[in-house]
Design a protein around this motif. Structure first.
Motif, PDB file in Angstrom:
ATOM      1  N   GLY A  12       4.567  24.833   6.271  1.00 51.74           N
ATOM      2  CA  GLY A  12       3.256  25.403   5.987  1.00 51.74           C
ATOM      3  C   GLY A  12       2.840  25.333   4.533  1.00 51.74           C
ATOM      4  O   GLY A  12       1.753  25.795   4.179  1.00 51.74           O
ATOM      5  N   THR A  13       3.691  24.762   3.669  1.00 49.47           N
ATOM      6  CA  THR A  13       3.278  24.561   2.273  1.00 49.47           C
ATOM      7  C   THR A  13       2.151  23.536   2.248  1.00 49.47           C
ATOM      8  O   THR A  13       2.216  22.529   2.937  1.00 49.47           O
ATOM      9  N   PRO A  14       1.084  23.781   1.468  1.00 52.20           N
ATOM     10  CA  PRO A  14      -0.013  22.800   1.425  1.00 52.20           C
ATOM     11  C   PRO A  14       0.482  21.445   0.931  1.00 52.20           C
ATOM     12  O   PRO A  14       1.189  21.362  -0.080  1.00 52.20           O
ATOM     13  N   LEU A  15       0.151  20.419   1.685  1.00 55.26           N
ATOM     14  CA  LEU A  15       0.602  19.073   1.365  1.00 55.26           C
ATOM     15  C   LEU A  15      -0.614  18.159   1.325  1.00 55.26           C
ATOM     16  O   LEU A  15      -1.381  18.090   2.292  1.00 55.26           O
ATOM     17  N   MET A  16      -0.795  17.499   0.186  1.00 54.62           N
ATOM     18  CA  MET A  16      -1.929  16.598   0.037  1.00 54.62           C
ATOM     19  C   MET A  16      -1.426  15.170   0.234  1.00 54.62           C
ATOM     20  O   MET A  16      -0.362  14.815  -0.265  1.00 54.62           O
ATOM     21  N   GLU A  17      -2.177  14.370   1.003  1.00 58.10           N
ATOM     22  CA  GLU A  17      -1.769  12.974   1.194  1.00 58.10           C
ATOM     23  C   GLU A  17      -2.793  12.057   0.547  1.00 58.10           C
ATOM     24  O   GLU A  17      -3.996  12.180   0.777  1.00 58.10           O
ATOM     25  N   ILE A  18      -2.294  11.138  -0.272  1.00 57.10           N
ATOM     26  CA  ILE A  18      -3.158  10.176  -0.974  1.00 57.10           C
ATOM     27  C   ILE A  18      -2.788   8.790  -0.472  1.00 57.10           C
ATOM     28  O   ILE A  18      -1.671   8.315  -0.685  1.00 57.10           O
ATOM     29  N   VAL A  19      -3.714   8.155   0.242  1.00 56.65           N
ATOM     30  CA  VAL A  19      -3.440   6.850   0.857  1.00 56.65           C
ATOM     31  C   VAL A  19      -4.158   5.767   0.060  1.00 56.65           C
ATOM     32  O   VAL A  19      -5.368   5.846  -0.156  1.00 56.65           O
ATOM     33  N   SER A  20      -3.418   4.750  -0.358  1.00 55.90           N
ATOM     34  CA  SER A  20      -4.047   3.652  -1.109  1.00 55.90           C
ATOM     35  C   SER A  20      -4.398   2.506  -0.179  1.00 55.90           C
ATOM     36  O   SER A  20      -3.881   2.405   0.934  1.00 55.90           O
TER      37      SER A  20
ATOM     38  N   GLY B  56       0.864  -1.178   0.000  1.00 56.09           N
ATOM     39  CA  GLY B  56       0.000   0.000   0.000  1.00 56.09           C
ATOM     40  C   GLY B  56       0.901   1.228   0.000  1.00 56.09           C
ATOM     41  O   GLY B  56       1.982   1.200   0.587  1.00 56.09           O
ATOM     42  N   LEU B  57       0.470   2.303  -0.659  1.00 56.68           N
ATOM     43  CA  LEU B  57       1.338   3.488  -0.744  1.00 56.68           C
ATOM     44  C   LEU B  57       0.692   4.714  -0.095  1.00 56.68           C
ATOM     45  O   LEU B  57      -0.530   4.903  -0.162  1.00 56.68           O
ATOM     46  N   GLU B  58       1.528   5.514   0.541  1.00 47.23           N
ATOM     47  CA  GLU B  58       1.114   6.829   1.046  1.00 47.23           C
ATOM     48  C   GLU B  58       1.909   7.852   0.265  1.00 47.23           C
ATOM     49  O   GLU B  58       3.127   7.899   0.356  1.00 47.23           O
ATOM     50  N   VAL B  59       1.202   8.643  -0.533  1.00 45.22           N
ATOM     51  CA  VAL B  59       1.876   9.603  -1.394  1.00 45.22           C
ATOM     52  C   VAL B  59       1.583  11.013  -0.898  1.00 45.22           C
ATOM     53  O   VAL B  59       0.434  11.349  -0.599  1.00 45.22           O
ATOM     54  N   HIS B  60       2.637  11.823  -0.791  1.00 44.91           N
ATOM     55  CA  HIS B  60       2.476  13.225  -0.426  1.00 44.91           C
ATOM     56  C   HIS B  60       2.801  14.091  -1.631  1.00 44.91           C
ATOM     57  O   HIS B  60       3.818  13.884  -2.282  1.00 44.91           O
TER      58      HIS B  60
ATOM     59  N   MET C  41       9.354  14.054  -8.322  1.00 46.96           N
ATOM     60  CA  MET C  41       9.852  13.249  -7.204  1.00 46.96           C
ATOM     61  C   MET C  41      11.275  13.633  -6.842  1.00 46.96           C
ATOM     62  O   MET C  41      11.650  13.653  -5.685  1.00 46.96           O
ATOM     63  N   GLU C  42      12.090  13.923  -7.884  1.00 47.00           N
ATOM     64  CA  GLU C  42      13.502  14.219  -7.642  1.00 47.00           C
ATOM     65  C   GLU C  42      13.665  15.505  -6.838  1.00 47.00           C
ATOM     66  O   GLU C  42      14.645  15.686  -6.139  1.00 47.00           O
ATOM     67  N   GLU C  43      12.674  16.400  -6.904  1.00 48.54           N
ATOM     68  CA  GLU C  43      12.754  17.648  -6.137  1.00 48.54           C
ATOM     69  C   GLU C  43      12.011  17.553  -4.809  1.00 48.54           C
ATOM     70  O   GLU C  43      11.977  18.517  -4.038  1.00 48.54           O
ATOM     71  N   GLY C  44      11.360  16.423  -4.577  1.00 46.36           N
ATOM     72  CA  GLY C  44      10.666  16.232  -3.300  1.00 46.36           C
ATOM     73  C   GLY C  44       9.279  16.850  -3.258  1.00 46.36           C
ATOM     74  O   GLY C  44       8.657  16.866  -2.202  1.00 46.36           O
ATOM     75  N   SER C  45       8.777  17.361  -4.380  1.00 42.58           N
ATOM     76  CA  SER C  45       7.418  17.906  -4.351  1.00 42.58           C
ATOM     77  C   SER C  45       6.399  16.765  -4.431  1.00 42.58           C
ATOM     78  O   SER C  45       5.230  16.949  -4.119  1.00 42.58           O
ATOM     79  N   LEU C  46       6.851  15.590  -4.838  1.00 41.82           N
ATOM     80  CA  LEU C  46       6.031  14.376  -4.795  1.00 41.82           C
ATOM     81  C   LEU C  46       6.853  13.320  -4.062  1.00 41.82           C
ATOM     82  O   LEU C  46       7.991  13.061  -4.426  1.00 41.82           O
ATOM     83  N   ARG C  47       6.259  12.761  -2.976  1.00 43.74           N
ATOM     84  CA  ARG C  47       7.009  11.797  -2.145  1.00 43.74           C
ATOM     85  C   ARG C  47       6.179  10.547  -1.919  1.00 43.74           C
ATOM     86  O   ARG C  47       4.962  10.602  -1.921  1.00 43.74           O
ATOM     87  N   CYS C  48       6.871   9.447  -1.707  1.00 44.32           N
ATOM     88  CA  CYS C  48       6.163   8.178  -1.567  1.00 44.32           C
ATOM     89  C   CYS C  48       6.712   7.377  -0.386  1.00 44.32           C
ATOM     90  O   CYS C  48       7.920   7.185  -0.274  1.00 44.32           O
ATOM     91  N   ASP C  49       5.834   6.963   0.505  1.00 43.49           N
ATOM     92  CA  ASP C  49       6.170   5.984   1.541  1.00 43.49           C
ATOM     93  C   ASP C  49       5.376   4.734   1.229  1.00 43.49           C
ATOM     94  O   ASP C  49       4.231   4.813   0.780  1.00 43.49           O
ATOM     95  N   ALA C  50       5.988   3.572   1.471  1.00 40.15           N
ATOM     96  CA  ALA C  50       5.300   2.321   1.122  1.00 40.15           C
ATOM     97  C   ALA C  50       5.171   1.419   2.332  1.00 40.15           C
ATOM     98  O   ALA C  50       6.103   1.298   3.131  1.00 40.15           O
ATOM     99  N   ASN C  51       4.006   0.803   2.479  1.00 45.74           N
ATOM    100  CA  ASN C  51       3.828  -0.262   3.459  1.00 45.74           C
ATOM    101  C   ASN C  51       3.884  -1.578   2.712  1.00 45.74           C
ATOM    102  O   ASN C  51       3.163  -1.767   1.731  1.00 45.74           O
ATOM    103  N   ILE C  52       4.734  -2.479   3.181  1.00 46.92           N
ATOM    104  CA  ILE C  52       4.870  -3.750   2.470  1.00 46.92           C
ATOM    105  C   ILE C  52       4.957  -4.913   3.450  1.00 46.92           C
ATOM    106  O   ILE C  52       5.610  -4.810   4.504  1.00 46.92           O
TER     107      ILE C  52
END
Ligand SMILES: [Zn+2]
Length: 497
Positions: free
Chosen positions: A157-165, A19-23, A196-207
């Motif tokens: 304080g930058t708006p950060l959206m989290e998308i959890v699968s 499952g992925l948690e994407v910011h 992703m390379e600039e960190g504006s899109l990040r991914c944590d994974a549960n495995i």
């Protein structure tokens, strides 16, 4: 002795569960709860700050409406349902990158729930469940040095959206596809740069892994520090093999956070779950609850742009381009936009033939020039109208394919219309006089007895040499394919062909 499945082999005894948690940082002009600009990428540290994002006592946050709109748009694109009531919560944990000592996030009533994203994996469509899409604020950035650390509050304080699968993915490659398609959607919506390379899109994974056929999940590890799509796939492949090997040896997987070490290609333990914090969530007292009107949601839905899957399908149906070309022009949105501009100014009667020609020239010759010059398509002098003009000249057989490439090279650099280049250089029309072409071909046949012998003896590539001779004799004014056809009819097919 136990054996580890060699890398790349599908392990049949164990099933992988991911499952992925994407910011994603949102592309709003100002921060989540204050008026500071989010355009800090090239600024000196601590220059985009104010009492609110520095976490000073007594200040009041104000909700950025655009960030809420972007989150709802993303949730709608991911087929989520949007509740009429939502709220922000305080997530308490002490860490130096957290200016207030807590993060404003969303806990039990997020802005959306229960969506899905369809990925195409191994030729099959698969729905990956989306648990929730919610909104929070980014933290400050810590810069670690020998013996001390510095803090840059620009990012705080930058708006950060989290998308959890949901834990619906079963292979590392599937997780990568999910990330890539999610990124496409965010970019199409214009809510995130998706870098992703600039960190504006990040991914944590549960495995976790479990014996195939078992219903209950195995113990999971959380993987962090993956900074590219490739890292996501590599890290998960490594971690799956690590957990399977551990279970095979009779060991147990520990619930923990592990970091991906790109240079070594391994994951290492960062902290165990015993050290996990109790975040003591409670409703954020400084912010009002969010009442989300159905009218607003309907308005946002109506303004959603065309999404990647829809574009792919439309390119196949409307233009008849190949699935592969449709894919390339969807993944690279600017290329697809350019293609559509060429089609918009094209007056060719056979739309599908023109579309195939336009995508062929765009994806081969224009892309070649883009790469050679290291420029993005948005900033080239060659206009869509100029490319359409080149295709018109080819359709009218005013120029040959070879000449078209040379003309394109010039038009790419200067923006000059191809018909103006033809005029200026005095390029003569190709030889359309069948009689003249046949005369030249017969002369070439007379003068190249060895090549003729080779060809008739079964050496098919001798034909190309003869075509070359004819092209030379006509100074490139003949069309290679008609030359080839005429040569064949005069010499007969080769015995082996
Ligand atoms: Zn601020």
């Amino acid at each position: 002795m136990t054996t580890i499945a060699p890398e790349g082999r599908v392990d049949t005894d164990y099933e992988i569960v991911i499952g992925l948690e994407v910011h994603a940082q949102l592309l709003t002009k100002s921060k989540m709860f204050c008026a500071c600009s989010t355009d800090y990428a090239n600024s000196a540290p601590n220059t985009h700050v104010c009492p609110v994002c520095m976490g000073m006592p007594g200040v009041m946050p104000v909700i950025n409406q655009q960030a809420v709109a972007y989150t709802i748009m993303t949730a709608l694109a991911l087929n989520c349902s949007i509740p009429e009531y939502s709220k922000f919560d305080r997530k308490n944990y002490p860490y130096p990158d957290l200016m207030k000592g807590y993060q404003i996030s969303q806990y039990d009533v997020p802005l959306s729930r229960n969506g899905y994203l369809t990925v195409q994996h191994n030729g099959q469509a698969k729905k990956i469940g989306i648990t929730r899409v919610h909104l929070e604020e980014d933290t400050a950035r810590l810069l670690h040095h020998e013996g001390y650390s510095l803090v840059d509050i620009n990012r705080a304080g930058t708006p950060l959206m989290e998308i959890v699968s949901e834990p619906d993915m079963r292979e590392p490659g599937e997780a990568r596809l999910y990330m890539e398609q999610l990124r496409e959607i965010l970019v199409y919506l214009g809510v995130s740069s998706g870098r992703m390379e600039e960190g504006s899109l990040r991914c944590d994974a549960n495995i976790s892994v479990r014996p195939r056929g078992r219903q209950e999940f195995g113990v999971k590890a959380e993987i962090k520090n993956m900074n590219s799509f490739r890292s996501v796939e590599r890290a998960l492949a490594y971690e799956a093999q690590r957990q399977i090997a551990l279970l095979r040896e009779g060991g147990t997987v520990v619930q923990e956070t592990r970091g991906w070490v790109e240079t070594k290609g391994i994951t290492v333990s960062q902290r165990s779950k015993e050290q996990a914090h109790d975040y003591r969530y409670f409703p954020e007292p400084d912010l009002p609850p969010l009442l989300i009107s159905r009218e607003w949601v309907a308005g946002l839905r109506a303004r959603l742009p065309e999404l990647p899957d829809a574009r792919r399908a439309r390119y196949a149906a409307e233009y008849g381009v190949s699935a592969q070309d449709a894919n390339v022009m969807t993944e690279d949105k600017a290329l697809g936009d350019y293609f559509e501009q060429v089609m918009a100014v094209s007056r060719a009667s056979d739309r599908k033939a023109r579309a195939r020609a336009a995508s062929n020239w765009l994806l081969s010759e224009v892309v070649r020039l883009l790469k050679a010059n290291a420029v993005p398509i948005q900033s080239i002098p060659l206009t869509p109208a100029a490319l359409a003009n080149l295709l018109d000249l080819l359709d009218k057989e005013r120029i040959t394919g070879k000449q078209a490439k040379e003309i394109l090279d010039e038009a790419f650099a200067t923006g000059e219309l191809p018909e103006a280049i033809v005029e200026r250089k005095g390029i003569k029309p190709p030889i359309s006089d069948q009689g003249e072409l046949e005369r030249i071909i017969e002369e070439v046949i007379r003068n190249n007895p060895k090549a003729i012998n080779d060809y008739q003896g079964g050496k098919t590539n001798a034909l190309q040499a003869l075509v070359g001779q004819v092209m030379k004799a006509t100074r490139g004014q003949a069309k290679a394919d008609s030359v080839q056809k005429l040569l064949r009819s005069k010499l007969g097919e080769t015995p082996s062909a």
